[in-house]
Structure formats: structure tokens, C-alpha cells
Design an enzyme around this catalytic site. Sequence first.
Site, short mmCIF file in Angstrom:
data_model
loop_
_atom_site.label_atom_id
_atom_site.label_comp_id
_atom_site.label_asym_id
_atom_site.label_seq_id
_atom_site.Cartn_x
_atom_site.Cartn_y
_atom_site.Cartn_z
N HIS A 19 0.83 -1.21 0.00
CA HIS A 19 0.00 0.00 0.00
C HIS A 19 0.87 1.26 0.00
O HIS A 19 1.85 1.32 0.74
CB HIS A 19 -0.83 0.08 1.28
CG HIS A 19 -1.99 -0.84 1.38
ND1 HIS A 19 -1.86 -2.19 1.57
CD2 HIS A 19 -3.32 -0.59 1.36
CE1 HIS A 19 -3.07 -2.73 1.66
NE2 HIS A 19 -3.98 -1.78 1.53
N ASN A 67 8.14 -3.69 3.10
CA ASN A 67 6.73 -3.44 3.40
C ASN A 67 6.38 -3.73 4.85
O ASN A 67 5.72 -2.92 5.51
CB ASN A 67 5.88 -4.31 2.48
CG ASN A 67 4.40 -4.20 2.77
OD1 ASN A 67 3.88 -3.12 2.99
ND2 ASN A 67 3.72 -5.35 2.80
N ASP A 115 14.51 17.76 -1.53
CA ASP A 115 15.28 18.13 -2.73
C ASP A 115 15.85 16.90 -3.44
O ASP A 115 15.86 16.84 -4.67
CB ASP A 115 16.45 19.06 -2.35
CG ASP A 115 16.00 20.50 -2.14
OD1 ASP A 115 14.90 20.87 -2.61
OD2 ASP A 115 16.76 21.26 -1.51
N GLN A 174 9.68 26.66 0.87
CA GLN A 174 10.05 25.37 0.26
C GLN A 174 11.55 25.17 0.27
O GLN A 174 12.05 24.09 0.60
CB GLN A 174 9.61 25.33 -1.21
CG GLN A 174 8.23 24.78 -1.47
CD GLN A 174 8.00 24.66 -2.98
OE1 GLN A 174 8.53 23.76 -3.63
NE2 GLN A 174 7.20 25.56 -3.52
MN MN Z 1 2.33 -1.97 3.55
MN MN Z 2 9.17 21.65 -4.09
#
Ligand code: MN
Ligand code: MN
Length: 248
Positions: free
Chosen positions: A85, A116, A216, A235
Site C-alpha cells: 500500500h 513493506n 530536494d 520550500q
Molecule cells: Mn504496507
Molecule cells: Mn518543491
Amino acid sequence: MALGNPSGTVASTAYPNNYLMVKPQYALSHNNSKLTCNWVSWYLSSAWIGSAPRQDDFRGDNTLPSSWVWVGGTDYSGSGFDRGHMCPSADRTGSITDNSATFLMTNMVPQAPNNNRITWANLENYCRKLVDAGNELYIISGPWGQGGTGSAGYKTTISTKNITVPAYVWKIIVVLPVGSNDVSRITTSTRVIAVWMPNTQTISSQPWGYYRTTVDYIESKTGYDFLSNVPSSIQSVIESKIDNGPTN
Ligand code: MN
Ligand code: MN
């Protein structure tokens, strides 16, 4: 997608490898060549967490164009990779409908089991711990590259449908104390966690925090612009820092 649309995706079959799908529970960019997402974006707060049981109803996404190849719920079987997921089942437990939506195969990537179930899962758990501690989160994650090592060895694709196995999985988490007007509350001191994890079985020899990087770096690898709705002066600061906060 309150913080932006990283790949400029639109819901047009003219762009099958950057195809926008917006659901009540999350939004994603689908890649019709890779047969995985490019990224999945979701919001996590206590409002999304309840007591709905895990539905485990992995299935094809019937909102894909009918003429495209759909990945079905059993197409990863026997591959040595988990149906990993992006938006986690446990982040959508407010209702059975919400939980079931996370089992659409458009929300999955082929993920090495130790990634996972251990390292990635520990980060998912940590995110919910942050919510329990009074935060709300904006999260985006996805696959990158091709070629990973699952429990049956190295593969570049799985199934006769040639589903791309990513080389890495990444995630970006913006952490805000519960409040309103979220985008405008993001400052140069807002906590942003970014990770870049190899899609391998050996990943679990390190805790998730070991895999922290900058936004970045993920932007440079993917070519996407994350957090684009945040003023660029902010940002540039929050995308260049490696998180060094707690990891559990
Ligand atoms: Mn998972
Ligand atoms: Mn950005």
C-alpha cells in the site's frame, strides 16, 4: 493534494503515464506503462482513524479507463513481492468504505516483504503515532526506478502484465499541529520527514530513520516538484533539510 500536484497530472487519457485519479480517500497519478502509481497523496488526521476492520479486498480499480490493462488483486501472487500500500490500510479506518478504498491495486506497488512489513510499516506506524500526539499530516509517497529484490530474488517486472518493480520507494511527510489554514501555517521550521528506501530484503537491517533524506533529493530523482503550494522561500528551506527528529 492541498500542498500541490507534484507531476502536473491531469485526468486525461492523453497522458496515460501521468493520469490523475482523485478518490475521497486519496489522490494519485497512475502510470499505464509501469502499471503502478507515480505517487499517491493523502491527508492523515484523527478524523480518518476509527475502528473499521481491515478489508483485505485487493482488486482492480474499475475507475481506470476500460481499454487499459488493469492490475488485478492476484497479479502479484507468487512474485516474491508484497502488494505494498502507498496510502496504508490503517490510515483509513473511519469506515468500511474508506478502508476498502485502500485495497485498490492502483494504490499498490510491488514491495519487498522486509521493506513493506518492517521498515516501511514502522514509518507508517510512526505517522499514526504523530497523529495520536496531536498532529495532522500531509503525506505523499511513490515508487522510483526499476528492479528490486523480493523473497524470490531480483526482478524488474512481475506477472505477464509486466508490472514494473521499483528500485526504491520514497515518502514525504509534512507534520503540523492540529489547526486550520494548514498551507499558510507551514514555516521554515515545520517538520518535514523524507525517506528514500531501497526495495530490497536487506533494508530491514537499519531502522527507517536511517533512510531519511531531503525533499530536494527526491525532487532531483523524480523530476517532480513537491510542496509547490508552499511559498518558494519556505520550500527552499524545508526541502533542503534532513529530518533529525524522533523516530518512535
Ligand atoms: Mn504496507
Ligand atoms: Mn518543491
